[in-house]
Structures are given as structure tokens and as C-alpha cells.
Design an enzyme around this catalytic site. Structure first.
Site, short mmCIF file in Angstrom:
data_model
loop_
_atom_site.label_atom_id
_atom_site.label_comp_id
_atom_site.label_asym_id
_atom_site.label_seq_id
_atom_site.Cartn_x
_atom_site.Cartn_y
_atom_site.Cartn_z
N ARG A 1 0.85 -1.20 0.00
CA ARG A 1 0.00 0.00 0.00
C ARG A 1 0.89 1.25 0.00
NH1 ARG A 1 -3.89 0.15 4.90
NH2 ARG A 1 -5.17 -1.34 3.74
N ARG B 1 -1.74 7.06 9.40
CA ARG B 1 -1.87 6.48 8.05
C ARG B 1 -1.91 7.62 7.03
NH1 ARG B 1 -4.03 1.21 8.09
NH2 ARG B 1 -3.24 0.14 9.93
N LYS C 1 -3.87 1.78 14.75
CA LYS C 1 -3.83 2.68 13.59
C LYS C 1 -4.42 4.04 13.95
CE LYS C 1 -6.45 -0.12 11.05
NZ LYS C 1 -7.45 -0.69 10.12
N LYS D 1 -5.93 7.64 11.97
CA LYS D 1 -6.29 8.18 10.65
C LYS D 1 -6.69 9.65 10.74
CE LYS D 1 -7.74 3.75 8.83
NZ LYS D 1 -8.85 2.95 8.27
N CYS E 1 -15.33 -2.94 -0.71
CA CYS E 1 -13.96 -3.24 -0.29
C CYS E 1 -13.46 -4.47 -1.05
CB CYS E 1 -13.93 -3.49 1.22
SG CYS E 1 -14.66 -5.09 1.66
N CYS F 1 -8.23 -10.44 1.13
CA CYS F 1 -8.34 -10.00 2.52
C CYS F 1 -8.54 -11.18 3.46
CB CYS F 1 -9.51 -9.02 2.69
SG CYS F 1 -9.66 -8.50 4.40
N CYS G 1 -16.95 -7.75 5.71
CA CYS G 1 -16.93 -8.04 7.14
C CYS G 1 -17.27 -6.74 7.87
CB CYS G 1 -15.57 -8.61 7.58
SG CYS G 1 -14.34 -7.36 7.96
N CYS H 1 -14.31 -1.05 5.86
CA CYS H 1 -13.31 -0.43 4.98
C CYS H 1 -13.90 0.44 3.86
CB CYS H 1 -12.40 -1.50 4.40
SG CYS H 1 -11.45 -2.36 5.67
FE1 SRM Z 1 -9.43 -1.39 6.06
C1 SRM Z 1 -8.13 -3.97 7.78
C2 SRM Z 1 -8.57 -2.83 3.18
C3 SRM Z 1 -10.00 1.53 4.51
C4 SRM Z 1 -11.19 -0.29 8.81
N1 SRM Z 1 -8.45 -3.10 5.58
C5 SRM Z 1 -7.95 -4.01 6.46
C6 SRM Z 1 -7.09 -5.05 5.72
C7 SRM Z 1 -5.68 -4.56 5.71
C8 SRM Z 1 -7.19 -6.49 6.24
C9 SRM Z 1 -6.17 -6.95 7.26
O1 SRM Z 1 -5.96 -6.28 8.29
O2 SRM Z 1 -5.62 -8.01 7.03
C10 SRM Z 1 -7.74 -4.95 4.33
C11 SRM Z 1 -6.87 -5.36 3.15
C12 SRM Z 1 -7.71 -5.98 2.08
C13 SRM Z 1 -7.02 -6.22 0.80
O3 SRM Z 1 -6.84 -7.39 0.43
O4 SRM Z 1 -6.66 -5.28 0.13
C14 SRM Z 1 -8.28 -3.54 4.35
N2 SRM Z 1 -9.19 -0.75 4.23
C15 SRM Z 1 -8.93 -1.52 3.14
C16 SRM Z 1 -9.10 -0.73 1.85
C17 SRM Z 1 -8.14 -1.17 0.76
C18 SRM Z 1 -10.56 -0.85 1.39
C19 SRM Z 1 -10.91 -0.25 0.06
O5 SRM Z 1 -11.94 -0.66 -0.45
O6 SRM Z 1 -10.24 0.63 -0.44
C20 SRM Z 1 -8.88 0.69 2.40
C21 SRM Z 1 -7.43 1.07 2.44
C22 SRM Z 1 -7.28 2.46 2.94
C23 SRM Z 1 -5.88 2.99 2.89
O7 SRM Z 1 -5.43 3.32 1.79
O8 SRM Z 1 -5.26 3.15 3.94
C24 SRM Z 1 -9.38 0.51 3.82
N3 SRM Z 1 -10.35 0.33 6.60
C25 SRM Z 1 -10.58 1.38 5.76
C26 SRM Z 1 -11.54 2.28 6.35
C27 SRM Z 1 -12.12 3.54 5.69
C28 SRM Z 1 -11.36 4.77 6.05
O9 SRM Z 1 -10.33 4.72 6.72
O10 SRM Z 1 -11.84 5.84 5.67
C29 SRM Z 1 -11.89 1.74 7.58
C30 SRM Z 1 -12.94 2.31 8.57
C31 SRM Z 1 -12.44 3.50 9.30
C32 SRM Z 1 -11.67 3.07 10.52
O11 SRM Z 1 -10.47 2.82 10.42
O12 SRM Z 1 -12.26 2.98 11.58
C33 SRM Z 1 -11.13 0.53 7.73
N4 SRM Z 1 -9.58 -2.03 8.01
C34 SRM Z 1 -10.41 -1.47 8.96
C35 SRM Z 1 -10.36 -2.28 10.15
C36 SRM Z 1 -11.12 -2.02 11.47
C37 SRM Z 1 -10.37 -1.09 12.35
C38 SRM Z 1 -10.98 -0.97 13.72
O13 SRM Z 1 -10.79 0.07 14.35
O14 SRM Z 1 -11.61 -1.91 14.18
C39 SRM Z 1 -9.48 -3.34 9.86
C40 SRM Z 1 -9.08 -4.48 10.81
C41 SRM Z 1 -8.07 -4.09 11.84
O15 SRM Z 1 -7.48 -3.01 11.81
O16 SRM Z 1 -7.88 -4.92 12.73
C42 SRM Z 1 -9.02 -3.16 8.51
FE1 SF4 Z 2 -11.38 -7.01 4.48
FE2 SF4 Z 2 -13.41 -6.52 6.06
FE3 SF4 Z 2 -11.92 -4.51 5.21
FE4 SF4 Z 2 -13.49 -5.72 3.52
S1 SF4 Z 2 -14.16 -4.57 5.33
S2 SF4 Z 2 -11.34 -5.24 3.17
S3 SF4 Z 2 -13.47 -7.81 4.24
S4 SF4 Z 2 -11.25 -6.12 6.55
#
Ligand code: SRM
Ligand code: SF4
Length: 573
Positions: free
Chosen positions: A79, A148, A214, A216, A436, A442, A481, A485
């Protein structure tokens, strides 16, 4: 700056020990990179995240591999951290080359304006990261318990206000990036990393253990919340002064969307107002907010470690006091918050400096060549030939900037020749949707998302046409899930995967992204979703007042009352 309190690792989560012993994010990364293996060890996987890399496996191939007694198909996701989503033409082409040479042949625009490259094998990681770095972008901070990517409205409009916001963005990135040299040593000059380096000085902001989780930050502009600012730990809303310059920022804290299934003590939340700060002091405030979270965030339980819990556990007044003690000045009260629309910046727009930009719709952020639509090839050709600056949006789309008016026909011709639908012709339902990645990359996905959404969203587009709502800007967001994201809890409609083929359905977010939606139906099989939504959409079509959006209307009615009222309507249709 208040110094780090003394700490011991007793009772802390496992990742805390890994960070503390990582020697400023070095760990065993350098050694393991040189080993002829397909995967990194568990501890190194955690350190690797800080460098912008996730270790994954191809989940489509798991069963087959197990049957044959083989290992999982390990691969890396890279990333790149792209503040404000701004990418030079050369950096775009470098990502395209890495995707083709070492990745899975696709680029993915993320919901935080980054690029993700999937499917890179361990042995190709260093070459891939070097190629990205050569174009002056970095993957440091793409992931991990640190700041981030800092988001900012990517519209390349040329005016004083935007220019000053971009300067503040640069200062914020500089002020919140870890100071470790580990990244340069490991990825850009391997020999240096292998020689026994003296212990680097401790990072003044992050200490030895970085943040509990993390962190943000996003910058929205008054009048345009295209970055979904309220979903962030630190949300900054830029305000204009009377002369059209940047007056300063409203500061909000404690947004975040992640939750865990069946754990009601985890929840999504929108950021709460903290105060207003003039532009010159925004970095001090941001560093103070990060400092409070570093010192008081929960390091014992990663499910309770985001800033949203720290803020709610201690109270917003306590939090403000902590920030003010660290900065040494008081925040002004926030200006009255307006409901700023979420603009998608698609189609042709005048930049205000004689140039034009074109916002190109990318379905679910995936830039790829597929039957009939060779989007990746089209973009490569456009960038090679017309040399636009590329900007990534928070809705997973691409902006091609700094184009001459005379280049417009050529851009249209290239899109047409590659079978790419121009943004203006994309159905409003599809245009306002996001999903997502979920399967197959993922590791946390429990349901499909990016691969399931295209079929569902076309069924919903047909439904919306049938009901006569095609002109309504309804947002549709899906995740595989509950982690959130694609920000499903802020959409008019959110689909959150619960198990393969089933989704919780949420309704009632506002178009400005300031309000969470509500759970309307649990565990709905995907094939039943259009029928489930027929009732609410039909009632909305009958009852909506002028200018009332679907989400606002649902919120006014309430999801409980709505589910009772739709049945008679369905029967009468
Ligand atoms: Fe996310 C984890 C993809 C934006 C909340 N996210 C992941 C992971 C890295 C899975 C992992 O931990 O193994 C995913 C990788 C999937 C893959 O195969 O690519 C993933 N997140 C994404 C992306 C690529 C989704 C997309 O459709 O674009 C976004 C990448 C953003 C970036 O460039 O940094 C992405 N993730 C978000 C957002 C939206 C935002 O930030 O505006 C959220 C919700 C906001 C937040 O953070 O609260 C988000 N991702 C999570 C979470 C839950 C965090 C939490 O506080 O519980 C996880 C899981 C974790 O961190 O344990 C996670
Ligand atoms: Fe993976 Fe869940 Fe984030 Fe989708 S919402 S990319 S399934 S961690």
C-alpha cells in the site's frame, strides 16, 4: 511536548512487545528479506505493516492447496501512502509497471486515496518498493500503528484557499511521519541495514511503541466532505477567511468505523467537535492529539485501542484539556458545522487556471483489463500520451488533472477505443457505490464484496429505474466483514457481510457523511436484497418531500417503523 510515561509490557497486547523490541521498526525484516522463503515470520509480519506491506494468501487457492498437502499461496499486498491522493504521471506508470511485472496485473485505488498492489511475491518485494520510491512516493505509513495516509479533497481546483490547504497538508504529513531511518536502510540501501547500526534516537512523537492502534487523519474543505472526514480519528475541516484564504481548521476527534461481530462493546462512531485552530498551529494540535492517544490509548486490548474509545472513556472535555496542556494554547470553539455535500468530482471540470480535469469512474477502485473494458490499458495510454497529474479520490476513482482543452477529444477517444464507459454515462446507482476488496486477498473477509457488488448493484440500478428514483443521489456501500473499509455505516445504504452470501443491511446515513445509519435487516441472502429494498424505496418514492434524500427520509421514519410499514406497501404493489 509531554514525554512518554514510563511503561512496562506486563498485560500489554502481543503487538506492543513486538513494537517495543523492533529497534525503531527494523525487527528481523532485513534478515528475513534475504532468506529464500515464501513468507515472513509472525513478528516480522507486524513490523512489515509499518512499512506498508501486508502478508496475505490467495484464499481462492486455499482449498486446493490443502487437498494437495501444499502450503498456502503466500503473497504480499503493498500500500503506497499518497497524501491527498496526488500522484505524478511517472509515479502512476511506476505502479502500473510493478502491478504488471510483480503483482497480479491490477492496481487498486483505496477508500483512503492510496494505491494497493496485490499478489507480489516475497522475493519481488524489494524491487517493487524501490520502483515506487524512485518516483518519490513511499509505502512507509501505509499500514501499522501510526499515522496512516492523510486524506484531502483531491479536486485540482486552482485557488488561494486550496493552495493554502495543500501547504497545511504537507506540514501535517511532515509532522506526523515517524522519524525512523529503518525504511531507507531496509528498502533503499540494504548494505547499510545489514551493518550493525547504532541504536537510532527514539522518535519524539511515537516513542518506542508507536501508537496503540492505527491512526487516521483527513482534511475536508468547507463545502465538500468528499473524504468522509467524520470517519477519522482526527478530522480537520478547512475554513475560509474573508479574503478567500485559509482561516484555519475545525478539529474533531474520535471517529472510526471498525466493529467486531457479536461484540457490542465495539462500535462505529463519528468524530466529535474539539475546537478551532488557526492554520499555523494545526500541526501542533495534530501532534498533541496523537500524543494523548499515544499516552492514554488502551494498549492491553486492540479491540478497544482506537482513539474513539479513548475520547469516549475519558470525555471530550478531558481530551481537550490534555491537548491544550500539550500545545500550551487554548482552542477556539468550533465554528457552526454545516452539512457539506460529498462531491465525487467525476466528469469534466474547469480547474480555474485555464486547464481542465476529468474524474474517471473506476468500479470499486479496481484498475484492470477485463473482457470488453480495458481500463488499465486505457489509463496507461492516457498517462503516457497526455501526461496528466493523477489524483485518487476517496470514492475509489481517478482524476486526470492539468489537461488542455484541446486534449479532451483525444482522452475521450482513448476511453472509447478501450471500451471504458465515460463517467457521465455511468448509472447514478453504480456511480454512488463502493465495495472493499474482501475475497480473495483479505484475510479478514467473511463474505464477498468487490466481486459480489457488480451484480447486485446492477440489479439495484434496475430497481431504482423501475421505481423512478434514478436521479436521487443514493449511496450504496458494501464490505465483506464488519470492519467498515468501504465506510458502509455512513452510506444511505450499507451492506455488511456476515457469512458467505449474507449481509446485514443498514439504512439511513446522510449524504454529507455526518450520521451513522441503522441496522434494518440481519443476515439477508444477497439474492434477496433487491426485494428487501423494494418496499423502503417505493415508500420513499411516494412520501419524500422536495430535496429529502433517501437516508434522511429513512432516518426520519426510523428503521423499526419502516420495516412495519413496508409490508402493506409491498402487498399493494
Ligand atoms: Fe481497512 C483492515 C482494506 C480503509 C477499517 N483493511 C484491512 C485489511 C488490511 C485487512 C487486514 O488487516 O488483514 C484490508 C486489506 C484488504 C485487501 O486485500 O486489500 C483492508 N481498508 C482496506 C481498503 C483497501 C478498502 C478499500 O476498499 O479501499 C482501504 C485502504 C485504505 C488505505 O489506503 O489506507 C481501507 N479500513 C478502511 C476504512 C475507511 C477509512 O479509513 O476511511 C476503515 C474504517 C475506518 C476506521 O479505520 O475505523 C477501515 N480495516 C479497517 C479495520 C477495522 C479497524 C478498527 O478500528 O476496528 C481493519 C481491521 C483491523 O485493523 O484490525 C481493517
Ligand atoms: Fe477485508 Fe473486512 Fe476490510 Fe473488507 S471490510 S477489506 S473484508 S477487513
Amino acid at each position: 511536548m509531554v514525554p512518554n510515561p514510563p511503561f512496562d509490557l506486563e498485560g500489554m497486547s502481543k503487538v506492543e512487545a513486538i513494537k517495543a523490541h523492533s529497534n525503531q521498526l527494523r525487527g528481523e525484516l532485513s534478515t528475513e528479506l534475504k532468506e529464500d522463503t515464501k513468507l515472513f515470520t509472525e513478528d516480522t509480519v507486524q513490523v512489515l505493516k509499518f512499512h506498508g506491506v501486508y502478508q496475505q494468501d490467495d484464499r481462492d487457492l486455499r482449498k486446493e492447496a490443502r487437498k494437495l498437502g501444499l502450503d498456502k499461496h503466500y503473497q504480499m499486498m503493498i500500500r503506497t501512502r499518497i497524501p491527498g491522493g496526488i500522484v505524478s504521471a511517472d509515479a502512476y506508470l511506476a505502479h502500473d509497471r510493478v502491478a504488471g511485472e510483480w503483482g497480479n496485473g491490477t492496481l487498486r485505488v483505496t477508500t483512503r486515496q492510496d494505491f494497493q498492489l496485490h499478489g507480489v511475491l516475497k522475493g519481488d518485494l524489494k524491487s517493487s518498493i524501490r520502483a515506487i520510491n524512485e518516483t518519490l512516493l513511499t509505502t512507509l505509513g501505509g499500514c501499522g500503528d501510526q499515522e496512516r495516509n492523510i486524506m484531502c479533497c483531491p479536486a485540482p481546483v486552482s485557488d488561494r484557499f486550496r493552495g493554502e490547504v495543500l501547504r497545511a497538508l504537507r506540514d501535517l504529513v511532515h509532522g506526523l511521519t515517524p522519524t525512523t531511518q529503518a525504511y531507507n536502510e531496509i528498502w533503499l540501501d540494504g548494505e547499510l541495514a545489514a551493518s550493525n547500526q547504532p541504536e537510532p534516537p527514539v522518535d519524539e512523537l511515537y516513542g518506542e511503541r508507536y501508537l496503540p492502534r492505527k491512526f487516521k487523519t483527513a482534511v475536508a474543505l468547507e463545502g465538500d466532505n468528499c473524504v468522509d472526514v467524520y470517519a477519522n480519528d482526527l478530522a480537520l475541516i478547512a475554513r475560509r477567511d474573508d479574503e478567500g484564504g485559509l482561516a484555519g481548521f475545525d478539529v474533531l476527534v474520535g471517529g472510526g468505523l471498525g466493529r467486531t461481530a457479536n461484540k457490542p462493546d465495539t462500535w462505529p462512531a463519528v468524530a466529535l467537535p474539539l475546537g478551532f485552530v488557526v492554520a499555523d498551529r494545526v500541526v501542533d494540535v495534530a501532534r498533541a492529539v496523537v500524543g494523548v492517544q499515544r499516552d492514554y490509548g488502551d494498549r492491553t486490548n486492540r479491540r478497544h485501542a482506537r482513539l474513539k474509545y479513548t475520547v469516549r472513556d475519558h470525555g471530550i472535555d478531558w481530551f481537550r484539556e490534555q491537548v491544550e496542556t500539550r500545545t500550551g494554547f487554548r482552542l477556539e470553539p468550533t465554528r457552526p458545522l454545516r452539512r457539506d455535500p460529498v462531491l465525487d468530482h467525476l466528469g469534466w471540470h474547469d480547474q480555474g487556471d485555464g486547464s481542465f480535469y476529468y474524474g474517471l469512474y473506476v468500479e470499486n477502485g479496481r484498475i484492470q483489463d477485463s473482457d470488453g473494458c480495458r481500463l488499465r490499458s486505457a489509463l496507461t495510454k492516457i498517462v503516457e500520451e497526455l501526461r496528466p497529474q493523477v489524483r485518487l479520490t476517496a470514492q475509489q476513482n481517478v482524476i486526470l488533472a492539468n489537461l488542455e482543452e484541446s486534449q479532451q477529444p483525444r482522452l475521450r477517444a482513448i476511453l472509447a477505443a478501450h471500451g471504458v464507459t465515460p463517467s457521465e454515462q455511468v448509472h447514478s446507482v453504480i456511480r454512488n457505490s463502493m465495495a472493499c476488496p474482501a475475497w480473495p486477498t483479505c484475510g479478514l473477509a467473511v463474505a464477498e464484496s468487490e466481486r459480489a457488488m457488480p451484480t447486485l448493484i446492477r440489479q439495484l440500478a434496475d430497481l431504482v429505474d423501475e421505481i423512478g428514483l434514478a436521479d436521487e443521489p443514493i449511496s450504496w456501500r458494501m464490505t465483506g466483514c464488519p470492519n467498515g473499509c468501504a465506510r458502509p455505516y455512513l452510506g444511505d445504504v450499507g451492506f455488511v457481510g456476515t457469512t458467505l452470501g449474507k449481509y446485514d443491511v443498514y439504512l439511513g446515513g446522510d449524504p454529507e457523511g455526518t450520521r451513522l445509519n441503522s441496522l434494518y435487516a440481519r443476515n439477508v441472502p444477497i439474492e434477496d436484497i433487491p426485494q428487501l429494498l423494494r418496499g423502503p424505496l417505493s415508500l420513499y418514492a411516494l412520501e419524500r418531500g422536495p430535496g429529502v434524500t433517501f437516508g434522511d427520509w429513512v432516518d426520519g421514519v426510523g428503521v423499526d417503523e419502516l420495516s412495519q410499514r413496508v409490508q402493506p406497501v409491498e402487498a399493494s404493489l
